[in-house]
Enzyme design. Structure first.
Site, PDB file in Angstrom:
ATOM      1  N   LYS A  87     -22.708  23.780  57.434  1.00  0.00           N
ATOM      2  CA  LYS A  87     -21.780  22.949  58.092  1.00  0.00           C
ATOM      3  C   LYS A  87     -21.671  21.814  58.221  1.00  0.00           C
ATOM      4  O   LYS A  87     -22.969  21.261  58.260  1.00  0.00           O
ATOM      5  CB  LYS A  87     -21.178  23.903  59.435  1.00  0.00           C
ATOM      6  N   ASP A 147     -12.056  22.212  58.317  1.00  0.00           N
ATOM      7  CA  ASP A 147     -12.397  23.151  59.635  1.00  0.00           C
ATOM      8  C   ASP A 147     -11.558  22.439  60.643  1.00  0.00           C
ATOM      9  O   ASP A 147     -10.544  21.680  60.091  1.00  0.00           O
ATOM     10  CB  ASP A 147     -13.828  23.054  60.031  1.00  0.00           C
TER      11      ASP A 147
HETATM   12  P1  NDP Z   1      -7.134  22.836  63.420  1.00  0.00           P
HETATM   13  O1  NDP Z   1      -7.532  21.346  63.441  1.00  0.00           O
HETATM   14  O2  NDP Z   1      -6.137  22.999  61.976  1.00  0.00           O
HETATM   15  O3  NDP Z   1      -6.336  23.247  64.527  1.00  0.00           O
HETATM   16  C1  NDP Z   1      -7.131  23.470  65.630  1.00  0.00           C
HETATM   17  C2  NDP Z   1      -6.306  24.084  66.882  1.00  0.00           C
HETATM   18  O4  NDP Z   1      -7.148  24.107  68.016  1.00  0.00           O
HETATM   19  C3  NDP Z   1      -5.323  22.892  67.361  1.00  0.00           C
HETATM   20  O5  NDP Z   1      -4.126  23.476  67.895  1.00  0.00           O
HETATM   21  C4  NDP Z   1      -6.326  22.022  68.398  1.00  0.00           C
HETATM   22  O6  NDP Z   1      -5.415  21.538  69.373  1.00  0.00           O
HETATM   23  C5  NDP Z   1      -7.118  23.361  69.021  1.00  0.00           C
HETATM   24  N1  NDP Z   1      -8.374  22.911  69.604  1.00  0.00           N
HETATM   25  C6  NDP Z   1      -9.258  22.173  68.834  1.00  0.00           C
HETATM   26  N2  NDP Z   1     -10.369  21.824  69.634  1.00  0.00           N
HETATM   27  C7  NDP Z   1     -10.073  22.470  70.956  1.00  0.00           C
HETATM   28  C8  NDP Z   1     -10.737  22.398  71.993  1.00  0.00           C
HETATM   29  N3  NDP Z   1     -11.963  21.928  72.436  1.00  0.00           N
HETATM   30  N4  NDP Z   1     -10.200  23.176  73.114  1.00  0.00           N
HETATM   31  C9  NDP Z   1      -8.777  23.538  73.071  1.00  0.00           C
HETATM   32  N5  NDP Z   1      -8.085  23.697  71.881  1.00  0.00           N
HETATM   33  C10 NDP Z   1      -8.804  23.052  70.853  1.00  0.00           C
HETATM   34  O7  NDP Z   1      -8.337  23.576  63.078  1.00  0.00           O
HETATM   35  P2  NDP Z   1      -8.335  25.108  62.335  1.00  0.00           P
HETATM   36  O8  NDP Z   1      -7.012  25.902  62.345  1.00  0.00           O
HETATM   37  O9  NDP Z   1      -8.531  25.062  60.957  1.00  0.00           O
HETATM   38  O10 NDP Z   1      -9.591  25.970  63.181  1.00  0.00           O
HETATM   39  C11 NDP Z   1      -9.391  26.657  64.281  1.00  0.00           C
HETATM   40  C12 NDP Z   1     -10.419  27.360  64.209  1.00  0.00           C
HETATM   41  O11 NDP Z   1     -10.750  28.452  63.232  1.00  0.00           O
HETATM   42  C13 NDP Z   1     -11.904  26.716  64.797  1.00  0.00           C
HETATM   43  O12 NDP Z   1     -12.832  27.634  65.323  1.00  0.00           O
HETATM   44  C14 NDP Z   1     -12.488  27.044  63.096  1.00  0.00           C
HETATM   45  O13 NDP Z   1     -14.028  26.716  63.099  1.00  0.00           O
HETATM   46  C15 NDP Z   1     -12.113  28.334  62.788  1.00  0.00           C
HETATM   47  N6  NDP Z   1     -11.878  28.410  61.493  1.00  0.00           N
HETATM   48  C16 NDP Z   1     -11.187  27.986  60.433  1.00  0.00           C
HETATM   49  C17 NDP Z   1     -11.165  28.354  59.325  1.00  0.00           C
HETATM   50  C18 NDP Z   1     -10.304  27.549  58.202  1.00  0.00           C
HETATM   51  O14 NDP Z   1     -10.400  27.752  57.167  1.00  0.00           O
HETATM   52  N7  NDP Z   1      -9.662  26.430  58.569  1.00  0.00           N
HETATM   53  C19 NDP Z   1     -12.246  29.350  58.718  1.00  0.00           C
HETATM   54  C20 NDP Z   1     -12.541  30.257  59.607  1.00  0.00           C
HETATM   55  C21 NDP Z   1     -12.515  29.807  60.942  1.00  0.00           C
HETATM   56  P3  NDP Z   1      -5.813  19.814  69.671  1.00  0.00           P
HETATM   57  O15 NDP Z   1      -4.739  19.335  68.567  1.00  0.00           O
HETATM   58  O16 NDP Z   1      -5.279  19.632  71.008  1.00  0.00           O
HETATM   59  O17 NDP Z   1      -7.243  19.519  68.999  1.00  0.00           O
HETATM   60  O1  2IT Z   2     -15.332  28.677  59.578  1.00  0.00           O
HETATM   61  C1  2IT Z   2     -15.205  28.791  58.271  1.00  0.00           C
HETATM   62  O2  2IT Z   2     -15.400  29.849  57.718  1.00  0.00           O
HETATM   63  C2  2IT Z   2     -14.346  27.538  57.608  1.00  0.00           C
HETATM   64  N1  2IT Z   2     -14.028  26.473  58.375  1.00  0.00           N
HETATM   65  C3  2IT Z   2     -14.214  27.789  56.011  1.00  0.00           C
HETATM   66  C4  2IT Z   2     -15.398  27.170  55.286  1.00  0.00           C
HETATM   67  C5  2IT Z   2     -15.033  27.195  53.850  1.00  0.00           C
HETATM   68  O3  2IT Z   2     -15.835  26.862  53.249  1.00  0.00           O
HETATM   69  O4  2IT Z   2     -13.868  27.567  53.440  1.00  0.00           O
END
Ligand code: NDP
Ligand code: 2IT
Length: 445
Positions: A124, A164
């Site tokens: 990561k 992420d």
């Molecule tokens: P994005 O940046 O697309 O969206 C994140 C969302 O969460 C936004 O709405 C953001 O709001 C909110 N957020 C972020 N930080 C905080 C915080 N500290 N407190 C409250 N709200 C918060 O990210 P993703 O959708 O990609 O990721 C969301 C989650 O999913 C994370 O935990 C990530 O690790 C996990 N994840 C993502 C994957 C992926 O493929 N993208 C895969 C597996 C897990 P704001 O705009 O206000 O910051």
């Molecule tokens: O938390 C996760 O699994 C991710 N943000 C996706 C990682 C990836 O390599 O697609």
């Protein structure tokens, strides 16, 4: 090994990293029994070699903002474990990023990637740079400066980053461009790329879809389905949006979405048209979720709060770590929630997990239920290596199979004597055993 002792020791050696400690604390007690069935593991000190990252890079990123002012941020890459494949895991750009958070995410990623059945190790990275409020040009300059340093540590057979929080298609594109420029090489070094230059169909959808496929599998064990269920979703980013899309497709009602400032509640449900509005708002306009109520005034916006106080059947946290407290978990259970499936990484606090498990509701930890994203990243790597691209149907059906398989493994390793499935234990033991066997086979390295 004695989980408690190992934990105490790691906390002492690596102080001030609470999220890393929390992730270790969730895993170690659940694998202790299985680990101790293999005295050869202890002799090889497998536990410390599995908990402490292989290596960590830290660097300063220097870039110039639109006003001509020079800015600095920190950049990191944690290469946790490559026993079963190249390091693989996302990059997070958010103000809150620090080494402890990335160490927890890289540790979790190692187990998650093992569960996918694909050959990917765990890593990561990220930066305390926040894209919020930055111009496109600033984001590009930052991504280029970040890659200037990161390039020497990654590669399609070494370490393959992806998105992420704060890193989506735009940022991956800028990073890919800089890597290509620096190395003179067009390769699958990052996943989540644009479709035109090696990205996979269904990668943007994969985490959200995968979480709902996992939820479906859990519900199926009790003859239930998503149809007709009221669903609370947190976040409004990549994961939240495609989670909502799949819930709608399966006939569920999405009541909430949120960002770090507050949440919206739509009593009539966020339907397809409203979700299209949110996708445009977040992906194109880069706006805030509170703007939803200007568009749909029958909905409410609650500033400075999370959606867990609303009444529903299912909760799908999809924003960030520690976003469900013990108190909020109690409220969810009291309001009749039957399933919590994590789209985010470690969104439930340890107290919340205890509440869910004691109430014996379905509870899926992120490393199992959100593994769909990295799974399709793995499929993107396969397509890049073979210089081919699969159809959306083909990728989606592989994703579906992977999520069913992860669920089956959780049931296999996590079913308790009374029949309750402890998905935390199931995911941890199944993920651990594959990495452990690979590490043993490869000697003391
Ligand atoms: P994005 O940046 O697309 O969206 C994140 C969302 O969460 C936004 O709405 C953001 O709001 C909110 N957020 C972020 N930080 C905080 C915080 N500290 N407190 C409250 N709200 C918060 O990210 P993703 O959708 O990609 O990721 C969301 C989650 O999913 C994370 O935990 C990530 O690790 C996990 N994840 C993502 C994957 C992926 O493929 N993208 C895969 C597996 C897990 P704001 O705009 O206000 O910051
Ligand atoms: O938390 C996760 O699994 C991710 N943000 C996706 C990682 C990836 O390599 O697609």
């Amino acid at each position: 090994m004695e989980a408690k002792k190992v934990l105490e020791d790691l906390k002492r050696r690596f102080p001030n990293e609470p999220e890393y400690h929390q992730a270790l604390e969730e895993v170690l007690p659940t694998i202790e029994e299985e680990y101790n069935k293999h005295p050869e593991f202890e002799k090889a000190n497998l536990i410390e070699r599995l908990c402490i990252p292989d290596r960590i890079y830290q660097f300063r990123v220097t870039w110039t903002d639109d006003q001509g002012q020079v800015q600095t941020n920190m950049g990191y890459r944690v290469q946790h474990n490559n026993a079963i494949g190249p390091y693989k895991g996302g990059i997070r750009f958010h103000r809150s990023v620090n080494l402890g958070i990335l160490k927890f995410l890289a540790f979790e990623q190692t187990f998650k990637n093992s569960l996918t059945t694909l050959p990917m190790g765990g890593g990561k990275g990220g930066s305390d740079f926040s894209p919020r409020g930055k111009s496109n040009a600033e984001v590009m300059r930052f991504c280029q400066a970040f890659l200037l340093e990161l390039t020497r540590h990654i590669g399609p057979d070494v370490d393959v980053p992806a998105g992420d929080i704060g890193v989506g298609g735009r940022e991956v594109g800028y990073m890919f461009g800089m890597y290509k420029k620096l190395t003179h090489e067009f390769s699958g070094v990052l996943t989540g790329k644009g479709l035109e230059f090696g990205g996979s169909l269904i990668r943007p959808e994969a985490t959200g879809y995968g979480n709902v496929y996992f939820l479906q599998e859990m519900l199926k064990t009790k003859g239930e389905s998503v149809k007709g269920k009221r669903v609370l979703i947190s976040g409004a980013g990549n994961v939240a949006q495609y989670t909502a899309e799949k819930v709608l497709e399966l006939g569920g009602t999405v009541l909430t979405m949120s960002d770090s400032d507050g949440y919206i509640y739509d009593p009539d449900g966020i339907d397809r048209e409203k979700l299209d509005y949110i996708m445009e708002l977040k992906q194109v306009m880069r706006g805030r979720i509170k703007e939803y109520v200007d568009q749909y005034p029958t909905a409410k916006y609650v500033e400075g709060a999370r959606p867990w106080g609303e009444v529903a059947d299912i909760a799908l946290p999809s924003a960030t770590q520690n976003e469900i407290s013990e108190e909020e978990a109690k409220t969810l259970v009291a309001n009749g929630v039957m399933a919590v499936s994590e789209g985010a990484n470690m969104p439930s606090t340890p107290g919340a997990i205890r509440v869910f498990q004691e109430a014996k509701i379905f509870y899926a930890p992120g490393k199992a239920s959100n593994a769909g994203g990295v799974s399709v990243s793995g499929l993107e790597m396969s397509q890049n290596s073979g210089r081919i691209s699969w159809s959306a149907e083909e990728v989606d059906s592989k994703l579906h199979w992977i999520m069913e398989n992860i669920h089956a493994n959780c049931v296999k390793y996590g079913t308790e004597p009374d029949g309750y499935v402890n998905y935390v234990k199931g995911a941890n033991v199944a993920g651990f055993m594959k990495v452990a066997k690979a590490m043993m086979a490869q000697g003391i390295v």
